[in-house]
Write an enzyme that holds these catalytic residues in place. Structure first.
Site, PDB file in Angstrom:
ATOM      1  CG  HIS A 511      -1.770   1.170   1.410  1.00 16.51           C
ATOM      2  ND1 HIS A 511      -3.136   1.127   1.271  1.00 16.51           N
ATOM      3  CD2 HIS A 511      -1.479   2.460   1.725  1.00 16.51           C
ATOM      4  CE1 HIS A 511      -3.638   2.337   1.471  1.00 16.51           C
ATOM      5  NE2 HIS A 511      -2.651   3.164   1.761  1.00 16.51           N
ATOM      6  CD  GLU A 512       1.385   3.447   3.776  1.00 16.50           C
ATOM      7  OE1 GLU A 512       1.426   4.491   3.102  1.00 16.50           O
ATOM      8  OE2 GLU A 512       0.417   3.163   4.506  1.00 16.50           O
ATOM      9  CG  HIS A 515       0.258   6.370  -0.641  1.00 16.82           C
ATOM     10  ND1 HIS A 515      -0.780   7.067  -1.184  1.00 16.82           N
ATOM     11  CD2 HIS A 515      -0.270   5.673   0.399  1.00 16.82           C
ATOM     12  CE1 HIS A 515      -1.901   6.806  -0.503  1.00 16.82           C
ATOM     13  NE2 HIS A 515      -1.607   5.962   0.455  1.00 16.82           N
TER      14      HIS A 515
END
Ligand SMILES: [Zn+2]
Length: 719
Positions: A511-512, A515
């Protein structure tokens, strides 16, 4: 696959855009301080001279606490001078001399703030905390000095009013419209008395948000479950016991075992401890954070923040803070968000009730003789998972060594985008545990730098987030490459084993990383971006879809001792159990979304009792008592000290987009380079430089459908 709504702050507070905008993606922009401007006599302050580091990364080895305040003060002075120069320009306002010029102000301040904000989140100390209390109102005042500058606004408006005849391209027009909109939303159209009141509210809000976050950190650090009797370790796997022994050592309690209310420490305890009273103790400590009626209590602060925001919205002409925030999101109105949440809540509650019934039945079968409580949920869920799927977390962890997962993500980025990652162990870092990589395109071109900081520390806020020391921009046509950061609180290595991640942690890492990819790929002529908050999880959540794909697991999920690839049977179990416990996961998340919306549509927050209000909202949706909202009000940092107020729903709103977008990959093959290239070109590169729906349609050929999300969460309405 398993879906945890990962915690991420998109730097809501850490970096503030030059003008007060709720939607510009606020990341650090930087440049070494320009030599043309006067410098104060501070020869030892590394912010005041060229860094002289490879890739111009911040010289962390030289930066000391005392360097921040003078640098922030200087940054404010410089940005004000840059703005004054735009205002004083005798030429009539044009796009170039006003809008583009404004876009290029405040670079020095962004640089300093980027470093300061990152340390505040990931490696703070008493001095930095005191500094944050001092600088937060200074920075709020500075933003208001620009946002409420009448002469500046007149120039912006003059350009805006002529926009139809200026022959601007799409990117220029988007920047112009958002700049104008941000001024209006920052109060530029108000009268003097209203402006003065708005300034006061912004000052107070900045202080209360800092205080809220400090209290959460202090309350998290205040609790330890110290075990000195081996019998109280009953049920815990060896790896969890080892981890607790390491934690005890860190606290100077060698020979004992310590569990904290950091998620990687608490969750394994809740999952496997046979000592029900201890499970209750640690879980209570977790969900009572900030609710102890002591000097760290956040109930009054939460009310105060909600009330200040309500007042601010009222001055700006909105019925609620939520209405104010949502205007610039995809969802547009609180009514639409609430209807969306309700649509999901009903089938979720049915599922959560079924899951609770199954857990109760298990307790009864075992002759437990007690009612299911929130501190039992994890424990019996794991028992049931083993019973139904013969699958348990500790059997999976050996295949998810942190370094292997990281290399798996690198491999995925190689397959999709041709990226290469080169370790840079010699670059300066703010903590010895931080890993630094250079990111390169397939042809060796430099893309950017990535800092990753994986494990919990008392100096680090909980959760996981991606941020940056520098966003991409163009200095006289030359690309200034970005520096992205990933900060997590993952399971630590022990004396005997490397860091072995849970499936939730693996998913959070993907997920990170998503980003960070958006930061690294970001293109565009202008520094300021306007990303609709509820689309911000698209780049991150789409990455989660690859995490447990068998084709990718085959690449990275190797046993940390034997090197053996994860067995097909285990992968199959993981797939079959993907909907297991989804009712709980979705319910605790949606409950927090609904709580967020309730606080920010409340007509008079000052008049409520915070605890009662929360209970009343949760009672109103029929949340079962065995489930605590993912965040209770007193430690809901996303909304009270981060950038997610009236926006916690963004994860599941974005999930409509990411589930639909991933379908495109499934249709063409999950590593399809052409689909990846289109996603990069149409969505990631221009993220925040154009309307998100227009971007999405360019990638997908149509607007997203909700079906993928409902399938993934097992929420399809059965006909
Ligand atoms: Zn995120």
């Amino acid at each position: 696959m398993k879906k945890l709504v990962s915690v991420i702050f998109i730097l809501g507070l850490l970096f503030s855009p030059a003008i007060s905008s709720s939607t510009a993606v606020p990341e650090a922009a930087l440049q070494p301080p320009s030599s043309s401007q006067s410098r104060p006599a501070a020869p030892d302050n590394p912010f005041f001279k060229p860094y002289g580091t490879p890739f111009n990364v911040p010289p962390f080895d030289l930066i000391k606490n005392e360097h921040f305040l003078p640098a922030i003060e200087e940054g404010i002075r410089r940005e004000q001078a840059e703005v004054d120069a735009i205002v004083a320009n005798p030429e009539p306002p044009t796009f170039e001399n006003t809008i583009a010029a404004l876009d290029h102000t405040g670079i020095f301040l962004s640089e300093v703030n980027g470093v300061f904000g990152a340390l505040q989140g990931a490696n703070t100390n008493k001095e930095l905390q005191a500094l944050a209390r001092k600088t937060a109102p200074m920075l709020a005042a500075h933003r208001d000095n620009i946002g409420l500058n009448e002469k500046l606004f007149r120039r912006v408006k003059a350009v805006y009013d002529r926009r139809a005849s200026l022959k601007l391209d799409r990117e220029q027009l988007f920047l112009l419209e958002n700049t104008y909109r941000d001024f209006v939303r920052g109060g530029a159209l108000l009268d003097e008395a209203q402006k003065a009141r708005l300034r006061e509210l912004n000052q107070e809000l900045s202080l209360q948000s800092v205080k809220f976050g400090e209290n959460v950190l202090a309350e998290t650090n205040a609790y330890k479950l110290v075990i000195d009797n081996q019998a109280d370790l009953a049920g815990l796997p060896g790896s969890v016991v080892d981890m607790a022994a390491e934690t005890a050592k860190q606290f100077g309690l060698a020979g004992k075992w310590v569990f904290t209310i950091q998620v990687p420490s608490m969750t394994p305890f809740l999952q496997s401890s046979e000592r029900r009273p201890l499970r209750e103790q640690i879980h209570r400590a977790y969900f009572m954070k900030g609710d102890h009626d002591n000097e760290l209590d956040n109930k009054e602060i939460a009310k105060k923040i909600a009330d200040l925001r309500r007042q601010k919205a009222a001055i700006l002409g909105y019925p609620s803070h939520a209405a104010f925030v949502l205007e610039t999101n995809m969802a547009k109105t609180p009514e639409r968000v609430n209807a969306f949440l309700k649509q999901l809540w009903e089938p979720t509650l049915v599922k959560a009730r079924e899951e609770a019934a199954a857990l109760k039945a298990l307790i009864d079968r075992q002759g437990g003789g007690f009612k299911l409580a929130s501190w039992d949920w994890w424990y019996y869920t794991e028992k049931l998972r083993q019973e139904k799927y013969a699958l348990d977390d500790s059997a999976l962890r050996p295949y998810f060594k942190l370094d292997n997962v990281r290399d798996g993500i690198f491999a995925l980025c190689g397959k999709l985008y041709g990226l290469k990652f080169i370790a840079k162990p010699d670059l300066p870092r703010y903590h010895p545990e931080v890993q630094v990589f250079e990111v390169q395109e397939a042809d060796g071109t430099h893309t950017g730098i990535l800092y990753m900081d994986f494990h919990p520390r008392p100096s680090k806020r909980s959760g996981a987030w991606s941020g940056g020391f520098r966003r991409v921009w163009y200095e006289q046509g030359k690309r200034v490459p970005p520096i992205s950061t990933i900060t997590c609180n993952f399971t630590r290595p022990t004396a005997d084993a490397p860091a072995l991640l849970s499936t939730d942690e693996v998913e959070t890492f993907f997920h990170e990383f998503g980003h960070s990819l958006a930061t690294l790929f970001s293109q565009g002529r202008f520094r300021n971006r306007s990303v609709a908050r509820d689309s911000v999880e698209l780049p991150s959540q789409i990455m989660e879809h690859w995490a447990f794909e068998p084709e990718l697991l085959a690449v990275y999920a190797k046993h940390y001792k034997t090197g053996e690839t994860i067995p097909a049977a285990l992968v199959e179990k993981l797939e079959r159990s993907s909907l297991f416990n989804q009712g709980f996961i979705t319910a605790e998340y949606l409950a927090a979304c609904i709580l967020d919306m309730a606080w920010h549509t409340l007509p008079n927050p000052a008049a409520v009792d915070a605890r009662q209000f929360e209970n009343q909202v949760m009672g109103g949706i029929g949340l079962i008592p065995e489930i605590v909202p993912r965040y209770r009000s007193t430690y809901f940092s996303h909304i009270f000290s981060g950038g997610y107020s009236a926006g916690y729903y963004a994860y599941i709103w974005s999930e409509v987009l990411d589930c639909d977008a991933y379908e495109a990959f499934k249709e063409k093959g999950i590593f399809d380079r052409a689909t990846a290239a289109s996603f990069r070109k149409n969505v990631l590169e221009p993220f925040g430089t154009d309307d998100i729906m227009a971007q999405y349609v360019r990638f997908r050929g149509a607007e997203p459908k909700i079906d993928g999300l409902l399938r993934k969460r097992g929420l399809e309405i059965k006909k």
